[in-house]
Design a protein around this motif. Structure first.
Motif, mmCIF file in Angstrom:
data_model
loop_
_atom_site.group_PDB
_atom_site.id
_atom_site.type_symbol
_atom_site.label_atom_id
_atom_site.label_comp_id
_atom_site.label_asym_id
_atom_site.label_seq_id
_atom_site.Cartn_x
_atom_site.Cartn_y
_atom_site.Cartn_z
ATOM 1 N N ALA A 117 0.846 -1.192 0.000
ATOM 2 C CA ALA A 117 0.000 0.000 0.000
ATOM 3 C C ALA A 117 0.883 1.244 0.000
ATOM 4 C CB ALA A 117 -0.897 0.014 1.226
ATOM 5 N N SER A 118 0.478 2.242 -0.770
ATOM 6 C CA SER A 118 1.154 3.543 -0.761
ATOM 7 C C SER A 118 0.528 4.374 0.350
ATOM 8 C CB SER A 118 0.948 4.258 -2.094
ATOM 9 O OG SER A 118 1.555 3.537 -3.134
ATOM 10 N N LEU A 119 1.391 5.038 1.116
ATOM 11 C CA LEU A 119 0.906 5.811 2.259
ATOM 12 C C LEU A 119 1.310 7.267 2.162
ATOM 13 C CD1 LEU A 119 1.891 3.396 5.184
ATOM 14 C CD2 LEU A 119 -0.258 3.459 3.919
ATOM 15 N N THR A 120 0.438 8.128 2.635
ATOM 16 C CA THR A 120 0.728 9.542 2.878
ATOM 17 C C THR A 120 0.139 9.854 4.249
ATOM 18 O OG1 THR A 120 -1.341 10.315 1.888
ATOM 19 C CG2 THR A 120 0.576 10.178 0.438
ATOM 20 N N SER A 121 0.582 10.943 4.859
ATOM 21 C CA SER A 121 -0.004 11.339 6.137
ATOM 22 C C SER A 121 0.292 12.794 6.436
ATOM 23 C CB SER A 121 0.529 10.472 7.274
ATOM 24 O OG SER A 121 -0.056 10.885 8.492
ATOM 25 N N ARG A 137 -4.119 3.192 10.486
ATOM 26 C CA ARG A 137 -5.552 3.439 10.317
ATOM 27 C C ARG A 137 -5.691 4.742 9.551
ATOM 28 N NH1 ARG A 137 -9.098 0.842 14.233
ATOM 29 N NH2 ARG A 137 -7.848 -0.669 15.369
ATOM 30 N N GLY A 138 -6.579 4.746 8.581
ATOM 31 C CA GLY A 138 -6.740 5.956 7.793
ATOM 32 C C GLY A 138 -7.884 5.849 6.813
ATOM 33 N N GLU A 139 -7.773 6.636 5.765
ATOM 34 C CA GLU A 139 -8.806 6.679 4.734
ATOM 35 C C GLU A 139 -8.181 6.378 3.382
ATOM 36 O OE1 GLU A 139 -10.784 10.439 4.909
ATOM 37 O OE2 GLU A 139 -11.569 10.061 6.912
ATOM 38 N N THR A 140 -8.843 5.529 2.633
ATOM 39 C CA THR A 140 -8.375 5.186 1.296
ATOM 40 C C THR A 140 -8.706 6.310 0.331
ATOM 41 O OG1 THR A 140 -8.647 2.831 1.726
ATOM 42 C CG2 THR A 140 -8.647 3.518 -0.577
ATOM 43 N N ASN A 141 -7.729 6.656 -0.493
ATOM 44 C CA ASN A 141 -7.916 7.667 -1.537
ATOM 45 C C ASN A 141 -7.868 6.982 -2.893
ATOM 46 O OD1 ASN A 141 -8.001 9.917 0.235
ATOM 47 N ND2 ASN A 141 -5.790 9.840 0.416
ATOM 48 N N VAL A 152 -2.828 8.135 6.155
ATOM 49 C CA VAL A 152 -2.735 7.586 7.501
ATOM 50 C C VAL A 152 -3.149 8.637 8.520
ATOM 51 C CG1 VAL A 152 -1.181 6.589 9.229
ATOM 52 C CG2 VAL A 152 -0.917 5.994 6.812
ATOM 53 N N GLY A 153 -4.074 8.258 9.388
ATOM 54 C CA GLY A 153 -4.515 9.145 10.463
ATOM 55 C C GLY A 153 -3.885 8.794 11.794
ATOM 56 N N SER A 154 -3.692 7.497 12.036
ATOM 57 C CA SER A 154 -3.022 7.065 13.265
ATOM 58 C C SER A 154 -2.207 5.818 12.978
ATOM 59 C CB SER A 154 -4.036 6.801 14.382
ATOM 60 O OG SER A 154 -4.838 5.686 14.080
ATOM 61 N N ILE A 155 -1.192 5.605 13.811
ATOM 62 C CA ILE A 155 -0.284 4.483 13.614
ATOM 63 C C ILE A 155 0.072 3.893 14.969
ATOM 64 C CG2 ILE A 155 1.756 5.956 13.611
ATOM 65 C CD1 ILE A 155 2.915 4.089 11.414
#
Length: 161
Positions: A117-121, A137-141, A152-155
């Motif tokens: 998965a590609s991540l940004t935060s 934990r986050g939201e898929t774009n 990513v909202g929390s890790i």
């Protein structure tokens, strides 16, 4: 001479008819009480969740302040935006980089390259968690360049590797 009536006498109030007249109203009352009881029981809240909005974070330690170095990151603590419940969750090992130019980091998940998965935060500095086994934990774009792009909202650090 008197002719005896040989046919049996017909009784208009048979016991079967009387039983039906009694059981139908009882069944209707029982059904109505069951539906009403079920409705009110469904409105009750469990006692264990009444004070905790996010039960998955109840056993975890919440970090009060974000770490400023990778050495200060602790296993089992949750970092980031804890006020929002994120619906998308993934676990894996975090590495620096992007997939086809999408994201700032990559989450390597079991199953090979197709599961990455590609991540940004904007909520967490992901550089502090490189090389660690984490739960994000986050939201898929939406993305046309990668199979999964998550903000990513929390890790939470599961273990250091």
């Amino acid at each position: 001479m008197e002719i005896v009536n040989l046919s049996p006498s017909v009784n208009t109030s048979s016991p079967i008819k009387n039983e039906k007249m009694i059981t139908v109203p009882i069944l209707v009352i029982v059904l109505a009480l069951s539906i009403t009881g079920g409705f009110f029981a469904s409105r009750l809240k469990p006692i264990s969740n009444s004070q905790n909005q996010n039960p998955t974070q109840s056993a975890d330690t919440v970090a009060n302040t974000p770490p400023d170095t990778a050495e200060k990151v602790e296993v089992g603590k949750i970092y980031g935006n804890l006020e929002k419940n994120f619906k998308d969750i993934a676990t894996g090992t975090l590495e620096k980089g992007s997939i086809n130019g999408e994201g700032t980091h990559i989450l390597n998940r079991p199953g090979g390259k197709s599961q990455r998965a590609s991540l940004t935060s904007s909520a967490v500095d992901l550089d502090l968690f490189i090389g660690k086994n984490v739960e994000v934990r986050g939201e898929t774009n939406s993305s046309t360049k990668t199979s999964w792009l998550m903000d990513v909202g929390s890790i939470k650090v599961l273990e250091n590797q």
